[in-house]
Design a protein around this motif. Structure first.
Motif, mmCIF file in Angstrom:
data_model
loop_
_atom_site.group_PDB
_atom_site.id
_atom_site.type_symbol
_atom_site.label_atom_id
_atom_site.label_comp_id
_atom_site.label_asym_id
_atom_site.label_seq_id
_atom_site.Cartn_x
_atom_site.Cartn_y
_atom_site.Cartn_z
ATOM 1 N N ASP A 31 -10.317 -15.971 9.795
ATOM 2 C CA ASP A 31 -10.558 -16.307 8.388
ATOM 3 C C ASP A 31 -11.530 -17.475 8.265
ATOM 4 O O ASP A 31 -11.194 -18.611 8.625
ATOM 5 C CB ASP A 31 -9.227 -16.693 7.719
ATOM 6 C CG ASP A 31 -8.328 -15.501 7.472
ATOM 7 O OD1 ASP A 31 -8.697 -14.652 6.649
ATOM 8 O OD2 ASP A 31 -7.263 -15.404 8.119
ATOM 9 N N MET B 138 -10.037 -8.348 10.574
ATOM 10 C CA MET B 138 -9.466 -8.105 11.908
ATOM 11 C C MET B 138 -10.492 -8.375 13.015
ATOM 12 O O MET B 138 -11.656 -8.009 12.875
ATOM 13 C CB MET B 138 -9.049 -6.642 12.039
ATOM 14 C CG MET B 138 -8.030 -6.211 11.037
ATOM 15 S SD MET B 138 -6.438 -6.931 11.450
ATOM 16 C CE MET B 138 -5.376 -6.016 10.344
ATOM 17 N N ILE C 19 -9.259 -15.245 1.100
ATOM 18 C CA ILE C 19 -10.372 -15.740 1.928
ATOM 19 C C ILE C 19 -11.027 -14.489 2.536
ATOM 20 O O ILE C 19 -10.322 -13.547 2.881
ATOM 21 C CB ILE C 19 -9.809 -16.638 3.054
ATOM 22 C CG1 ILE C 19 -9.108 -17.865 2.471
ATOM 23 C CG2 ILE C 19 -10.908 -17.066 4.027
ATOM 24 C CD1 ILE C 19 -8.143 -18.511 3.454
ATOM 25 N N ARG D 118 0.809 -1.234 0.000
ATOM 26 C CA ARG D 118 0.000 0.000 0.000
ATOM 27 C C ARG D 118 0.839 1.279 0.000
ATOM 28 O O ARG D 118 0.359 2.322 0.361
ATOM 29 C CB ARG D 118 -0.961 0.044 1.191
ATOM 30 C CG ARG D 118 -2.028 -1.021 1.135
ATOM 31 C CD ARG D 118 -3.089 -0.691 2.149
ATOM 32 N NE ARG D 118 -3.560 -1.868 2.817
ATOM 33 C CZ ARG D 118 -4.207 -1.866 3.950
ATOM 34 N NH1 ARG D 118 -4.446 -0.741 4.566
ATOM 35 N NH2 ARG D 118 -4.635 -2.990 4.478
ATOM 36 N N ASP E 238 1.919 -12.092 6.295
ATOM 37 C CA ASP E 238 1.148 -10.964 5.747
ATOM 38 C C ASP E 238 2.113 -9.868 5.283
ATOM 39 O O ASP E 238 3.080 -9.547 5.986
ATOM 40 C CB ASP E 238 0.234 -10.429 6.853
ATOM 41 C CG ASP E 238 -0.761 -9.399 6.345
ATOM 42 O OD1 ASP E 238 -1.972 -9.687 6.390
ATOM 43 O OD2 ASP E 238 -0.351 -8.301 5.922
ATOM 44 N N MET F 258 0.658 -9.967 11.888
ATOM 45 C CA MET F 258 -0.694 -10.535 11.865
ATOM 46 C C MET F 258 -0.672 -11.968 12.397
ATOM 47 O O MET F 258 0.240 -12.727 12.106
ATOM 48 C CB MET F 258 -1.224 -10.582 10.419
ATOM 49 C CG MET F 258 -1.491 -9.243 9.775
ATOM 50 S SD MET F 258 -2.834 -8.328 10.546
ATOM 51 C CE MET F 258 -4.164 -9.507 10.493
ATOM 52 N N THR G 124 -3.778 -15.175 12.964
ATOM 53 C CA THR G 124 -5.184 -15.438 12.638
ATOM 54 C C THR G 124 -5.693 -16.758 13.189
ATOM 55 O O THR G 124 -4.912 -17.641 13.567
ATOM 56 C CB THR G 124 -5.389 -15.402 11.100
ATOM 57 O OG1 THR G 124 -6.790 -15.342 10.814
ATOM 58 C CG2 THR G 124 -4.815 -16.619 10.419
ATOM 59 N N PHE H 74 -3.550 -14.112 -1.387
ATOM 60 C CA PHE H 74 -3.033 -13.133 -0.430
ATOM 61 C C PHE H 74 -2.422 -13.824 0.810
ATOM 62 O O PHE H 74 -2.936 -14.851 1.265
ATOM 63 C CB PHE H 74 -4.206 -12.232 -0.003
ATOM 64 C CG PHE H 74 -3.880 -11.208 1.042
ATOM 65 C CD1 PHE H 74 -3.047 -10.138 0.754
ATOM 66 C CD2 PHE H 74 -4.405 -11.296 2.317
ATOM 67 C CE1 PHE H 74 -2.745 -9.183 1.717
ATOM 68 C CE2 PHE H 74 -4.120 -10.350 3.287
ATOM 69 C CZ PHE H 74 -3.281 -9.292 2.989
ATOM 70 N N PHE I 265 -3.559 -22.154 4.152
ATOM 71 C CA PHE I 265 -4.787 -22.543 4.866
ATOM 72 C C PHE I 265 -5.654 -23.450 3.976
ATOM 73 O O PHE I 265 -6.226 -24.443 4.444
ATOM 74 C CB PHE I 265 -5.610 -21.309 5.274
ATOM 75 C CG PHE I 265 -4.850 -20.276 6.069
ATOM 76 C CD1 PHE I 265 -3.763 -20.621 6.853
ATOM 77 C CD2 PHE I 265 -5.237 -18.931 6.034
ATOM 78 C CE1 PHE I 265 -3.052 -19.667 7.581
ATOM 79 C CE2 PHE I 265 -4.536 -17.961 6.752
ATOM 80 C CZ PHE I 265 -3.444 -18.330 7.525
ATOM 81 N N ARG J 77 -9.544 -8.761 -3.001
ATOM 82 C CA ARG J 77 -9.404 -7.659 -2.044
ATOM 83 C C ARG J 77 -9.334 -6.311 -2.747
ATOM 84 O O ARG J 77 -8.702 -6.195 -3.787
ATOM 85 C CB ARG J 77 -8.127 -7.844 -1.205
ATOM 86 C CG ARG J 77 -8.178 -8.970 -0.214
ATOM 87 C CD ARG J 77 -6.828 -9.094 0.475
ATOM 88 N NE ARG J 77 -6.514 -7.933 1.288
ATOM 89 C CZ ARG J 77 -6.702 -7.856 2.593
ATOM 90 N NH1 ARG J 77 -7.211 -8.889 3.242
ATOM 91 N NH2 ARG J 77 -6.366 -6.767 3.252
HETATM 92 C C1 RP5 Z 1 -4.554 -11.658 6.829
HETATM 93 O O1 RP5 Z 1 -5.167 -10.396 6.781
HETATM 94 C C2 RP5 Z 1 -5.508 -12.549 7.582
HETATM 95 O O2 RP5 Z 1 -5.344 -13.887 7.177
HETATM 96 C C3 RP5 Z 1 -6.849 -11.973 7.202
HETATM 97 O O3 RP5 Z 1 -7.374 -12.617 6.077
HETATM 98 C C4 RP5 Z 1 -6.577 -10.527 6.823
HETATM 99 C C5 RP5 Z 1 -7.155 -9.519 7.793
HETATM 100 O O4 RP5 Z 1 -6.861 -8.199 7.387
HETATM 101 P P1 RP5 Z 1 -7.909 -7.282 6.600
HETATM 102 O O5 RP5 Z 1 -8.576 -8.140 5.547
HETATM 103 O O6 RP5 Z 1 -8.927 -6.830 7.606
HETATM 104 O O7 RP5 Z 1 -7.102 -6.186 6.010
HETATM 105 O O8 RP5 Z 1 -3.326 -11.582 7.457
#
Ligand code: RP5
Length: 327
Positions: free
Chosen positions: A160, A204, A200, A53, A259, A268, A270, A309, A315, A192
């Motif tokens: 996720d 957050m 997926i 970004r 991430d 991150m 999850t 991503f 996963f 995204r």
């Molecule tokens: C990844 O970022 C996690 O697996 C999850 O899918 C995602 C969460 O971040 P945002 O989608 O809210 O930006 O690390």
């Protein structure tokens, strides 16, 4: 819900005790490996060198400092000068849930490695170290200090949901892959908005929220968007989804995510659950539509060739193994 989950032998909040090296094969998308591996870049640099970004009109490009594959671990010596970066949005945020930087203000006291109920600062990988006032990434160097675009120092928790069904033909028979001969699973996939990558529909964990509630909220926000349904139809659909998400699912993974936003001080983690509709009786019948954070949402075949991503391919690989499906 707790009871149902325990019946399914799912214990939330379970800490992973295996050594990190065994659980996490990659620390890759949040690092500039220093090799010329970006075929699309004229400067021939690592595909993950540019911090996610940045390089936009609003945010000049940030290039991570180089961390070669064999220098990721903090215990290996490296002449290391990481770049400090926290986005303006994070720095200027006045939200209670976004950390203030304890390095700039001695009055800021953050309960590291604890769940203070507003925010769970525990890592799935055990206690992390706090060095010069901020946490140290348990997976090693990333070439960047600060928080980047993440709101918390230390772990930033996400959830996720992987919603799956079998791919079926006109006669409702499972479709097998021509090469592997194994039946093909499909999952709910999004594109995204921020990176344009397939993913997926996760998100957050919000303040005071449980990861299991995040799974449903994110699924709802990102793929269930039905402007054409009347209120009754929408209510029926929502009740069905609520029941399925509350009645269990299989926990696939919890821990560190590779991430692209990770830094030396923020990363991150999850919790991933699979909600599978074996007989095509409920979730499999849902037509998904892109919601707030996605430009597109659709059912997609599970296949190792699909670029995804962060750690999402890993996963899905685990889900394919669970159901003995094509990968
Ligand atoms: C990844 O970022 C996690 O697996 C999850 O899918 C995602 C969460 O971040 P945002 O989608 O809210 O930006 O690390």
């Amino acid at each position: 819900m707790g009871n149902l989950l325990s019946c399914a032998n799912i214990r939330l909040g379970t800490r992973i005790s295996e050594p990190i090296e065994k659980r996490i094969p990659v620390h890759h998308k949040c690092r500039n490996c220093g090799r010329k591996c970006d075929p699309s870049s004229p400067s021939n640099e690592c595909v993950h060198a540019k911090y996610t970004r940045t390089g936009t009109k609003e945010q000049p490009a940030i290039i991570r400092s180089i961390v070669p594959d064999d220098r990721v671990s903090w215990s290996t010596p490296l002449d290391y000068s990481p770049i400090e970066f926290t986005s303006e949005k994070v720095l200027k945020s006045t939200k209670e849930y976004v950390d203030r930087d304890p390095r700039n203000d001695p009055n800021v006291v953050i309960p590291w490695n604890q769940d203070d109920r507003l925010c769970d600062r525990r890592s799935y990988h055990g206690k992390y170290e706090v060095v010069r006032g901020v946490p140290k990434n348990p997976c090693g160097r990333t070439g960047l200090t600060g928080r980047g675009h993440l709101g918390h120092f230390g772990p930033n928790h996400a959830a996720d949901p992987i919603v799956t069904r079998w791919k079926r033909d006109q006669n409702n028979a499972r479709v097998r892959h021509p090469t592997s001969g194994q039946p093909i699973l499909q999952f709910v996939c999004i594109r995204r908005k921020d990176t344009n990558e397939f993913a997926i529909p996760g998100g957050m964990v919000e303040k005071k929220e449980r990861a299991t509630d995040t799974l449903r909220r994110e699924f709802h926000e990102e793929v269930l968007n039905f402007p054409d349904l009347d209120e009754n139809e929408r209510d029926t659909l929502m009740t069905t989804i609520k029941n399925i998400f509350e009645n269990g699912g299989t926990r696939i993974y919890c821990g560190y995510v590779d991430d692209p936003r990770n830094t030396d001080n923020s990363w991150m983690e999850t919790t991933v659950y699979n909600f599978h509709d074996e007989e095509a009786k409920h979730l499999a019948l849902i037509n998904v539509n892109a919601g707030s954070d996605a430009t597109d949402a659709f059912w997609e075949d599970l296949d190792s060739k699909m670029p995804l991503f962060a750690s999402h391919a890993d996963f899905l690989r685990r889900v394919a193994a669970l159901h003995n499906s094509h990968w």
